[in-house]
Design a protein around this motif. Structure first.
Motif, PDB file in Angstrom:
ATOM      1  N   ASP A 124       0.821  -1.199   0.000  1.00 59.93           N
ATOM      2  CA  ASP A 124       0.000   0.000   0.000  1.00 59.93           C
ATOM      3  C   ASP A 124       0.859   1.255   0.000  1.00 59.93           C
ATOM      4  O   ASP A 124       0.482   2.281  -0.532  1.00 59.93           O
ATOM      5  CB  ASP A 124      -0.930  -0.009   1.215  1.00 59.93           C
ATOM      6  N   GLY A 125       2.041   1.184   0.589  1.00 60.80           N
ATOM      7  CA  GLY A 125       2.917   2.336   0.636  1.00 60.80           C
ATOM      8  C   GLY A 125       4.151   2.057   1.455  1.00 60.80           C
ATOM      9  O   GLY A 125       4.240   1.068   2.175  1.00 60.80           O
ATOM     10  N   ALA A 126       5.122   2.951   1.340  1.00 67.36           N
ATOM     11  CA  ALA A 126       6.350   2.908   2.127  1.00 67.36           C
ATOM     12  C   ALA A 126       6.699   4.353   2.437  1.00 67.36           C
ATOM     13  O   ALA A 126       6.954   5.135   1.530  1.00 67.36           O
ATOM     14  CB  ALA A 126       7.461   2.212   1.362  1.00 67.36           C
ATOM     15  N   LYS A 127       6.682   4.703   3.704  1.00 67.65           N
ATOM     16  CA  LYS A 127       6.837   6.101   4.121  1.00 67.65           C
ATOM     17  C   LYS A 127       8.040   6.254   5.022  1.00 67.65           C
ATOM     18  O   LYS A 127       8.174   5.564   6.026  1.00 67.65           O
ATOM     19  CB  LYS A 127       5.553   6.530   4.843  1.00 67.65           C
ATOM     20  N   GLY A 128       8.933   7.181   4.679  1.00 64.83           N
ATOM     21  CA  GLY A 128      10.116   7.456   5.480  1.00 64.83           C
ATOM     22  C   GLY A 128       9.784   8.266   6.711  1.00 64.83           C
ATOM     23  O   GLY A 128       8.794   8.994   6.754  1.00 64.83           O
ATOM     24  N   SER A 129      10.639   8.159   7.736  1.00 66.23           N
ATOM     25  CA  SER A 129      10.406   8.851   9.004  1.00 66.23           C
ATOM     26  C   SER A 129      10.804  10.323   8.971  1.00 66.23           C
ATOM     27  O   SER A 129      10.523  11.051   9.908  1.00 66.23           O
ATOM     28  CB  SER A 129      11.145   8.137  10.131  1.00 66.23           C
ATOM     29  N   CYS A 130      11.471  10.745   7.905  1.00 71.20           N
ATOM     30  CA  CYS A 130      11.830  12.165   7.785  1.00 71.20           C
ATOM     31  C   CYS A 130      11.816  12.558   6.307  1.00 71.20           C
ATOM     32  O   CYS A 130      11.758  11.700   5.433  1.00 71.20           O
ATOM     33  CB  CYS A 130      13.198  12.435   8.402  1.00 71.20           C
ATOM     34  N   ASN A 131      11.914  13.853   6.059  1.00 71.26           N
ATOM     35  CA  ASN A 131      11.902  14.341   4.670  1.00 71.26           C
ATOM     36  C   ASN A 131      13.177  13.990   3.913  1.00 71.26           C
ATOM     37  O   ASN A 131      13.233  14.146   2.702  1.00 71.26           O
ATOM     38  CB  ASN A 131      11.697  15.855   4.653  1.00 71.26           C
ATOM     39  N   CYS A 132      14.189  13.513   4.618  1.00 73.20           N
ATOM     40  CA  CYS A 132      15.454  13.157   3.966  1.00 73.20           C
ATOM     41  C   CYS A 132      15.370  11.796   3.277  1.00 73.20           C
ATOM     42  O   CYS A 132      16.270  11.427   2.538  1.00 73.20           O
ATOM     43  CB  CYS A 132      16.592  13.158   4.981  1.00 73.20           C
ATOM     44  N   THR A 133      14.282  11.049   3.525  1.00 71.73           N
ATOM     45  CA  THR A 133      14.147   9.703   2.985  1.00 71.73           C
ATOM     46  C   THR A 133      12.897   9.595   2.129  1.00 71.73           C
ATOM     47  O   THR A 133      11.803   9.901   2.595  1.00 71.73           O
ATOM     48  CB  THR A 133      14.070   8.676   4.134  1.00 71.73           C
ATOM     49  N   THR A 134      13.067   9.164   0.883  1.00 68.96           N
ATOM     50  CA  THR A 134      11.922   8.927  -0.001  1.00 68.96           C
ATOM     51  C   THR A 134      11.985   7.479  -0.468  1.00 68.96           C
ATOM     52  O   THR A 134      13.033   6.836  -0.394  1.00 68.96           O
ATOM     53  CB  THR A 134      11.928   9.879  -1.213  1.00 68.96           C
ATOM     54  N   THR A 135      10.858   6.987  -0.956  1.00 67.90           N
ATOM     55  CA  THR A 135      10.788   5.580  -1.339  1.00 67.90           C
ATOM     56  C   THR A 135      10.160   5.395  -2.708  1.00 67.90           C
ATOM     57  O   THR A 135       9.405   6.252  -3.168  1.00 67.90           O
ATOM     58  CB  THR A 135       9.950   4.780  -0.326  1.00 67.90           C
ATOM     59  N   VAL A 136      10.474   4.272  -3.324  1.00 71.14           N
ATOM     60  CA  VAL A 136       9.856   3.872  -4.575  1.00 71.14           C
ATOM     61  C   VAL A 136       9.424   2.410  -4.404  1.00 71.14           C
ATOM     62  O   VAL A 136      10.186   1.489  -4.687  1.00 71.14           O
ATOM     63  CB  VAL A 136      10.826   4.024  -5.765  1.00 71.14           C
TER      64      VAL A 136
END
Length: 147
Positions: free
Chosen positions: A82-94
């Motif tokens: 459904d999704g993958a969400k990083g704990s801060c704005n420094c981390t993005t996911t695909v």
């Protein structure tokens, strides 16, 4: 204290995420739990990562890095991320958008930007899927040195 923080973090990600109307969400998937808390996991998908933590080691502040976590659906039905969400704005996911059939593998790419970081950094990514439990945590770490 860590457990409370983790629960709060998961709650924030769960309620702050927004999906398009045409996408399947974890909320739409029925989780077979009884009133007694028994879970019929026998036919559910299961996500098994090759590893759940990747250490970038020493990096220079400002570097942009990426790592691809590989996983396999070791369950008995299609795995839907459904999704993958990083704990801060420094981390993005695909994350993958298509269902992963039993026995098949997939990848989640994590992109880390060290521009605003210094010292030891650990960033968690909460992966939401139609698994039990619904959330799986993977993590990237780095030791960010100023130039």
């Amino acid at each position: 204290m860590k457990k409370s923080f983790l629960i709060l973090l998961i709650a924030i990600f769960t309620f702050s995420c927004r999906n398009d109307k045409n996408e399947i969400t974890v909320k739409e998937i029925k989780n077979p739990a009884s009133a007694q808390g028994n879970v019929g996991k026998t036919n559910m998908p299961e996500i098994t990562f090759e590893k759940t933590v990747h250490d970038f080691g020493k990096v220079i502040q400002g570097e942009r890095l990426a790592y691809t976590f590989k996983f396999t659906n070791t369950g008995k039905s299609n795995l839907i991320i459904d999704g993958a969400k990083g704990s801060c704005n420094c981390t993005t996911t695909v994350p993958p958008k298509a269902p992963i059939k039993p026995g098949e593998s997939g990848e989640i790419t994590i992109k880390f930007d060290s521009k605003t970081k210094s010292g030891p950094v650990s960033s968690a990514v909460v992966v939401s899927a139609n698994t039990y439990p619904v959330h799986t945590i993977i993590r990237v770490t780095a030791d960010v040195k100023t130039p």
